[in-house]
Design an enzyme around this catalytic site. Structure first.
Site, PDB file in Angstrom:
ATOM      1  N   ASP A 182       0.923  -1.102  -0.090  1.00  0.00           N
ATOM      2  CA  ASP A 182      -0.016  -0.027   0.029  1.00  0.00           C
ATOM      3  C   ASP A 182       0.827   1.265  -0.076  1.00  0.00           C
ATOM      4  O   ASP A 182       0.774   1.995   1.123  1.00  0.00           O
ATOM      5  CB  ASP A 182      -0.822  -0.004   1.205  1.00  0.00           C
ATOM      6  CG  ASP A 182      -0.099  -0.247   2.568  1.00  0.00           C
ATOM      7  OD1 ASP A 182       1.095  -0.516   2.507  1.00  0.00           O
ATOM      8  OD2 ASP A 182      -0.829   0.253   3.633  1.00  0.00           O
ATOM      9  N   HIS A 209       9.562  -0.132   8.790  1.00  0.00           N
ATOM     10  CA  HIS A 209       8.705  -1.380   8.908  1.00  0.00           C
ATOM     11  C   HIS A 209       8.807  -2.255   7.679  1.00  0.00           C
ATOM     12  O   HIS A 209       9.162  -3.628   7.915  1.00  0.00           O
ATOM     13  CB  HIS A 209       7.308  -0.990   9.131  1.00  0.00           C
ATOM     14  CG  HIS A 209       6.937  -0.282  10.232  1.00  0.00           C
ATOM     15  ND1 HIS A 209       6.841  -0.536  11.628  1.00  0.00           N
ATOM     16  CD2 HIS A 209       6.597   1.459  10.369  1.00  0.00           C
ATOM     17  CE1 HIS A 209       6.576   0.553  12.266  1.00  0.00           C
ATOM     18  NE2 HIS A 209       6.308   1.565  11.693  1.00  0.00           N
TER      19      HIS A 209
END
Ligand code: BDR
Ligand code: CA
Length: 307
Positions: free
Chosen positions: A9, A240
């Site tokens: 995303d 991340h």
């Protein structure tokens, strides 16, 4: 060479993960699949195509994913973290290529069936497309090499609520299905990603070494730094999504715990990942320890080999 599909995303740290995968000599990026989360699925699809074009990798296919979660209304996108268009204040790009005429779930099933035992699925957004692929063809569970997810938290607490990590919180029902299935899962969650911080100086060094790709990441990261400064009091940002990709090629840099996982799908703790009780799926490997400097340096050094 690891064959990987990144489900993404994009997203500032997603961009870091995708460009790392494009530049790593140890990764064959089989395709990208797009998902809502940091941005809408439309913007995620456009940004995935833009990243590949930027890296000169427009031959790599992009398949558009789901628009909404499986079991709850869609949450707001994370414009405060990644900017309205996904790459901070970097203006939106108009990539030339189009996505495949095939859904993300269809693409995942086709690729896993074509390369049994070889493909690692790496969702770095909500796990909706992965759960849909599994529903569509449960046989892929025995054919993937691994499912390496960025998401969740066993002991670190959440980042969108005190209990939930963002990718799980956006679609807790999908995450629950992915963790419950009988396939090998490695969870790269906040327990390890919160340990890695890159500073503005690290990113400035990327611009010097690789003006186009590193310069883009440095530009995009400025907004992300501002968010981390405001929300976490950190000078720099967490890594991340690239950390999850790095764990696929350098598992030796991580220490894991075997633990079957479940996800809380309602109530105050919705989106929390917890140790499962009485679950039939294989225990997941949950990354709890990380060689911080080695992971950060591998990311930076790989981006610096770009242009
Ligand atoms: C995850 O949420 C998104 O904001 C990031 O791209 C990452 O995938 C971290 O919780
Ligand atoms: Ca992401």
């Amino acid at each position: 060479m690891e064959k990987i599909i990144i489900d993404t995303d994009p997203g500032v740290d997603d961009a870091m993960a995708v460009l790392f995968a494009c530049l790593s000599p140890n990764i064959e990026l089989v395709g990208l699949t797009s998902i809502f989360g940091n941005v809408t699925t439309d913007i995620a699809t456009r940004n995935a195509l833009a990243l590949l074009e930027m890296a000169g990798a427009e031959h790599i296919p992009v398949a558009r994913g789901a628009d909404r979660p499986l079991g709850q209304p869609a949450k707001a996108v994370a414009a405060d973290v990644h900017g309205v268009e996904g790459f901070g204040d970097v203006p939106p790009m108009s990539p030339k290529a189009a996505p495949l005429d095939e859904s993300a779930a269809d693409f995942i099933c086709r690729m896993v069936n074509t390369h049994p035992g070889e493909i690692t699925l790496c969702p770095v957004g909500p796990f909706t497309n992965i759960a849909l692929a599994l529903r569509q063809d449960p046989g892929i569970a025995k054919k993937v090499k691994n499912v390496t997810v960025m998401g969740g938290s066993l002991e670190e607490g959440g980042n969108v609520t005190p209990h939930a990590e963002a990718n799980i919180w956006q679609d807790p029902h999908a995450a629950r299905e992915v963790f419950a299935a009988d396939w090998p899962v490695t969870m790269v969650g906040l327990d390890v990603t919160h340990q890695v911080v890159c500073t503005p100086e690290h990113f400035a060094g990327l611009t010097d070494a690789a003006p186009k790709l590193g310069g883009f990441l440095n530009d995009a990261a400025q907004f992300y730094f501002a968010f981390h400064r405001k929300e976490n009091g950190i000078r720099g940002c967490h890594m991340h999504d690239p950390t999850a990709v790095i764990s696929i090629v350098r598992p030796d840099l991580f220490g894991c715990r075997d633990c079957a996982l479940d996800v809380i799908v309602d109530g105050e703790k919705i989106g929390a990942t917890v140790a499962a009780t009485g679950q039939s799926g294989s225990p997941s490997k949950v990354c709890m320890d990380i060689e911080i400097d080695a992971v950060r340096d591998l990311f930076l050094d790989t981006i610096k080999t770009g242009f």
